[in-house]
Design a protein around this motif. Structure first.
Motif, PDB file in Angstrom:
ATOM      1  N   ASN A  20      25.960 -26.942 -53.177  1.00 36.36           N
ATOM      2  CA  ASN A  20      25.187 -26.035 -54.038  1.00 36.36           C
ATOM      3  C   ASN A  20      23.701 -26.110 -53.738  1.00 36.36           C
ATOM      4  O   ASN A  20      22.993 -25.098 -53.731  1.00 36.36           O
ATOM      5  N   GLU A  24      21.498 -23.026 -52.375  1.00 36.90           N
ATOM      6  CA  GLU A  24      20.286 -22.608 -53.089  1.00 36.90           C
ATOM      7  C   GLU A  24      19.083 -22.612 -52.151  1.00 36.90           C
ATOM      8  O   GLU A  24      18.245 -21.695 -52.179  1.00 36.90           O
ATOM      9  N   GLY A  55      31.762 -13.514 -59.909  1.00 32.00           N
ATOM     10  CA  GLY A  55      30.488 -14.133 -60.253  1.00 32.00           C
ATOM     11  C   GLY A  55      29.449 -13.066 -60.509  1.00 32.00           C
ATOM     12  O   GLY A  55      29.529 -11.954 -59.974  1.00 32.00           O
ATOM     13  N   LYS A  56      28.469 -13.393 -61.317  1.00 35.35           N
ATOM     14  CA  LYS A  56      27.441 -12.404 -61.669  1.00 35.35           C
ATOM     15  C   LYS A  56      26.456 -12.183 -60.531  1.00 35.35           C
ATOM     16  O   LYS A  56      25.900 -11.102 -60.387  1.00 35.35           O
ATOM     17  N   THR A  57      26.229 -13.236 -59.746  1.00 39.01           N
ATOM     18  CA  THR A  57      25.265 -13.127 -58.651  1.00 39.01           C
ATOM     19  C   THR A  57      25.933 -13.524 -57.336  1.00 39.01           C
ATOM     20  O   THR A  57      26.999 -14.152 -57.317  1.00 39.01           O
ATOM     21  N   PHE A  59      24.794 -15.686 -55.286  1.00 39.25           N
ATOM     22  CA  PHE A  59      24.732 -17.148 -55.220  1.00 39.25           C
ATOM     23  C   PHE A  59      25.918 -17.768 -55.963  1.00 39.25           C
ATOM     24  O   PHE A  59      26.580 -18.699 -55.464  1.00 39.25           O
ATOM     25  N   GLU A  60      26.228 -17.244 -57.121  1.00 37.98           N
ATOM     26  CA  GLU A  60      27.339 -17.773 -57.915  1.00 37.98           C
ATOM     27  C   GLU A  60      28.674 -17.567 -57.206  1.00 37.98           C
ATOM     28  O   GLU A  60      29.537 -18.454 -57.206  1.00 37.98           O
ATOM     29  N   LYS A  61      28.851 -16.412 -56.572  1.00 37.99           N
ATOM     30  CA  LYS A  61      30.081 -16.147 -55.843  1.00 37.99           C
ATOM     31  C   LYS A  61      30.259 -17.119 -54.681  1.00 37.99           C
ATOM     32  O   LYS A  61      31.361 -17.624 -54.433  1.00 37.99           O
ATOM     33  N   THR A  63      28.944 -20.174 -54.307  1.00 41.39           N
ATOM     34  CA  THR A  63      29.202 -21.538 -54.776  1.00 41.39           C
ATOM     35  C   THR A  63      30.634 -21.681 -55.296  1.00 41.39           C
ATOM     36  O   THR A  63      31.293 -22.701 -55.072  1.00 41.39           O
ATOM     37  N   LYS A  64      31.140 -20.622 -55.967  1.00 39.83           N
ATOM     38  CA  LYS A  64      32.517 -20.663 -56.457  1.00 39.83           C
ATOM     39  C   LYS A  64      33.522 -20.640 -55.302  1.00 39.83           C
ATOM     40  O   LYS A  64      34.594 -21.245 -55.383  1.00 39.83           O
TER      41      LYS A  64
END
Length: 350
Positions: A20, A24, A55-57, A59-61, A63-64
């Motif tokens: 992560n 980032e 994911g909302k962003t 970045f979130e997608k 990392t998931k």
């Protein structure tokens, strides 16, 4: 341009670590260089889409994506696996069944923690020679419904394997053994063209084996050492004899030898005291001179279409019998009547 390419590659290498913190950092560097996030995520977009990562962003997608431990890409019409799949190091289970793969992608050979791999129902013709080198933790391997003609010698390296499905391929011979696979419980070799299996092939840990619809003339003697085995399916072969020590299989519950060339049964056969279902339809048996009183829990007995002209006295004393098929033999009418009167509560075909 070269400088920007160098930074772009550096950003992708940071993402590939799956950390992560590094992901980032990759986005921070991209922002400082005015590299669009769409461009950064592009090499990962197919994986994100096929794995249905939400994911909302962006970045979130991402990392998931690196958090998943199971990949289901079955029945997607894939001719090759998605780019970058080999970097998802948390993955321990992959399902690529029902696609159009014609070979095992090298990217699948770099998952050190993979314990479940399903490549069934593809067009795979052969396995790479290094197939097993990095997949030594495999627990379940499904290669059924492909076009595999032979297996690499290092297949025996899969020491933790418990479930192996090789049915519906084009195998003609098994010329190595699974002795090192001391945890193997289920082995499915059915619907191939196998005419020969190495005599020491089977590990003692086997519980279920499927050999039906091959070209076998005999079952390897090593099967007699599998004292935990409870099911043997070997119908539709050309088996002419059984191992003399088959009676050692004291936990065997189901034995299907339909449509073979058996003329006699070994004497030890009557030691199969846990046998519940025995199918000997469509063989060439002329007699069944066994002590059936030892088969105390036999419930289903199929002897249809043999050449049996008489049965032993013990045949009338199978206490738990619920279904009997002995039609299509050479039994005298008086013998048929005696069988019927003796098993009035059974489902009988005489």
């Amino acid at each position: 341009m070269k400088e920007q390419t160098r930074y772009y590659n550096h950003i992708q290498n940071l993402i590939k670590t799956g950390s992560n913190q590094n992901i980032e950092l990759a986005f921070t560097i991209a922002n400082s260089l005015n590299i669009r996030r769409e461009k950064i995520i592009l090499p990962w977009l197919e994986l994100i889409t096929l794995c249905e990562i939400e994911g909302k962003t962006k970045f979130e997608k991402l990392t998931k994506l690196f958090e998943i431990d199971y990949i289901d890409l079955s029945h997607q019409g894939l001719f090759k696996v998605p780019r970058n799949i080999e970097h998802l190091k948390n993955v321990n289970s992959i399902d690529l069944s029902g696609n159009n793969l014609d070979k095992v992608p090298n990217s699948l050979l770099s998952f050190p923690n993979l314990y479940d791999l399903n490549l069934a129902q593809n067009n795979i013709g052969e396995l790479p020679s290094n197939f097993c080198d990095n997949l030594t933790n495999l627990y379940s391997l499904d290669l059924s419904k492909n076009k595999i003609k032979y297996l690499p010698k290092n297949f025996e390296k899969l020491k933790d394997l418990r479930y192996l499905y090789l049915n519906q391929n084009q195998l003609t011979e098994i010329d190595f053994d699974f002795k090192e696979a001391k945890k193997l419980e289920i082995l499915d070799l059915s619907f191939n063209k196998i005419s020969k299996i190495k005599d020491t092939c089977f590990p003692t840990s086997l519980k279920n084996i499927e050999l039906q619809n091959n070209n076998l003339s005999q079952i390897p003697n090593s099967i007699c050492n599998c004292k935990s085995i409870n099911s043997i399916l070997a119908q539709d072969n050309m088996i002419i004899c059984l191992p003399k020590s088959i009676g050692k299989l004291i936990n065997l519950q189901t034995l299907n030898l339909e449509n073979n060339l058996l003329k006699i049964l070994p004497k030890s056969f009557e030691e199969l005291m846990c046998l519940e279902e025995l199918n000997l339809r469509k063989n060439k048996l002329e007699e069944i001179n066994l002590n059936f009183t030892k088969l105390r829990i036999l419930q289903k007995l199929y002897l249809w279409r043999n050449y049996i002209s008489d049965v032993p006295e013990s045949f009338y004393k199978i206490k738990e019998l619920k279904e009997l098929s002995i039609k299509g033999n050479l039994l005298h009418e008086s013998t048929k009547k005696q069988i019927i009167s003796n098993y009035l509560e059974c489902k009988i075909y005489v």
